[in-house]
Enzyme design. Structure first.
Site, PDB file in Angstrom:
ATOM      1  N   ILE A  94       0.872  -1.180   0.000  1.00 51.53           N
ATOM      2  CA  ILE A  94       0.000   0.000   0.000  1.00 51.53           C
ATOM      3  C   ILE A  94       0.906   1.227   0.000  1.00 51.53           C
ATOM      4  CG2 ILE A  94      -1.774   1.244   1.297  1.00 51.53           C
ATOM      5  CD1 ILE A  94      -3.006  -1.339   0.964  1.00 51.53           C
ATOM      6  N   LEU A  95       0.639   2.154  -0.891  1.00 52.02           N
ATOM      7  CA  LEU A  95       1.485   3.351  -0.997  1.00 52.02           C
ATOM      8  C   LEU A  95       0.914   4.473  -0.131  1.00 52.02           C
ATOM      9  CD1 LEU A  95       1.961   3.015  -4.833  1.00 52.02           C
ATOM     10  CD2 LEU A  95       3.780   2.800  -3.125  1.00 52.02           C
ATOM     11  N   HIS A 111      -5.769  -3.692 -12.496  1.00 57.49           N
ATOM     12  CA  HIS A 111      -6.511  -4.409 -11.462  1.00 57.49           C
ATOM     13  C   HIS A 111      -7.389  -5.467 -12.133  1.00 57.49           C
ATOM     14  CE1 HIS A 111      -8.417  -5.023  -7.608  1.00 57.49           C
ATOM     15  NE2 HIS A 111      -9.583  -5.020  -8.239  1.00 57.49           N
TER      16      HIS A 111
HETATM   17  C1  GRF Z   1      -2.411  -9.225 -11.858  1.00 55.19           C
HETATM   18  O1  GRF Z   1      -3.583  -9.985 -11.827  1.00 55.19           O
HETATM   19  C2  GRF Z   1      -2.714  -7.769 -11.673  1.00 55.19           C
HETATM   20  O2  GRF Z   1      -3.940  -7.380 -12.216  1.00 55.19           O
HETATM   21  C3  GRF Z   1      -2.760  -7.617 -10.160  1.00 55.19           C
HETATM   22  O3  GRF Z   1      -1.741  -8.476  -9.701  1.00 55.19           O
HETATM   23  C4  GRF Z   1      -1.519  -9.516 -10.657  1.00 55.19           C
HETATM   24  C5  GRF Z   1      -0.057  -9.463 -11.004  1.00 55.19           C
HETATM   25  O4  GRF Z   1       0.321 -10.510 -11.859  1.00 55.19           O
HETATM   26  N1  GRF Z   1      -2.611  -6.239  -9.775  1.00 55.19           N
HETATM   27  P1  GRF Z   1       1.715 -10.459 -12.594  1.00 55.19           P
HETATM   28  O5  GRF Z   1       2.775 -10.309 -11.510  1.00 55.19           O
HETATM   29  O6  GRF Z   1       1.712  -9.272 -13.522  1.00 55.19           O
HETATM   30  O7  GRF Z   1       1.845 -11.750 -13.328  1.00 55.19           O
END
Ligand code: GRF
Length: 218
Positions: A94-95, A111
């Site tokens: 968390i930033l 996301h």
């Molecule tokens: C992805 O599902 C992204 O949407 C979420 O965390 C996951 C990261 O996956 N924020 P990766 O490390 O890019 O494979």
């Protein structure tokens, strides 16, 4: 046009980072990843970056007495490299408000849900539990509140009969790997403008407030 200097923050697998790396290999994408920074030394994404010849850094949050000092170090590293856009790609910290404000309109996140539905973790299991028929992913500018901020683009993904969280996650991940590079390309080409919480792409407002304003009343 000078390529946009991008910094990517990760904590793990780095498959979205990989998608961004590949997008930047295309000269049509006016962006270059100048730094990949992880808070975990064993993040798989670090090897992906190294294989692509990209500079990496590990800033372990456990070495800092508080979030403010951890974030200040990340900020310092990013500025040292002249980073213009920060991409959060599975960064699991968390930033602080200070960091988010400092990078306001210069930091984006991906996301795995159609925001504003299912902010936070376990998006796929929660979408299935809610009986959602549509899942997807969102690329958005980062604001103080977790998983909020002006939405640049979204890709929807159908929920199929018999889906498990894992199967749905895999389908959404494929969409993520299209959406994140697409958003980066738009920003790097100077086609995205943020005005407060409103987003304009090629000068056309795409945010929800625009949709609401154009909807007939009554
Ligand atoms: C992805 O599902 C992204 O949407 C979420 O965390 C996951 C990261 O996956 N924020 P990766 O490390 O890019 O494979």
């Amino acid at each position: 046009m000078k390529p946009l200097a991008v910094g990517v923050l990760i904590s793990g697998r780095g498959s979205n980072l990989q998608a961004l790396i590949e997008a930047c290999r295309d000269p049509a994408t006016k962006a270059g990843i100048r730094l990949v920074l992880s808070n975990k030394a064993d993040a798989q994404g670090l090897a992906r970056a190294a294989a692509a010849g990209i500079e990496t850094a590990v800033v372990d949050h456990r070495n800092f007495p508080d979030r403010a000092r951890f974030d200040a170090e990340i900020d310092r590293r990013l500025r040292e490299k002249g980073i213009e856009l920060v991409c959060l790609a599975g960064f699991m910290r968390i930033l602080t408000d200070e960091f988010v404000d400092r990078w306001r309109d210069r930091m984006i996140n991906i996301h795995p849900s159609l925001l504003p539905a299912f902010r936070g973790l376990d998006t796929h299991a929660r979408a299935l539990a809610a009986g959602a028929k549509l899942a997807g992913c969102t690329v958005h500018y980062v604001r103080r509140e977790l998983d909020t901020g002006p939405i640049i683009l979204q890709e929807k993904v159908p929920v199929l009969p018999g889906d498990t969280a894992e199967r749905l996650a895999a389908r959404v991940l494929e969409a993520e790997h299209r959406a994140y590079p697409a958003a980066l390309r738009l920003i790097a080409a100077g086609r995205v403008r943020v005005e407060g919480e409103r987003i304009f792409i090629d000068g056309v407002e795409t945010s929800a407030s625009a949709a609401a304003a154009s909807r007939p009343s009554g």
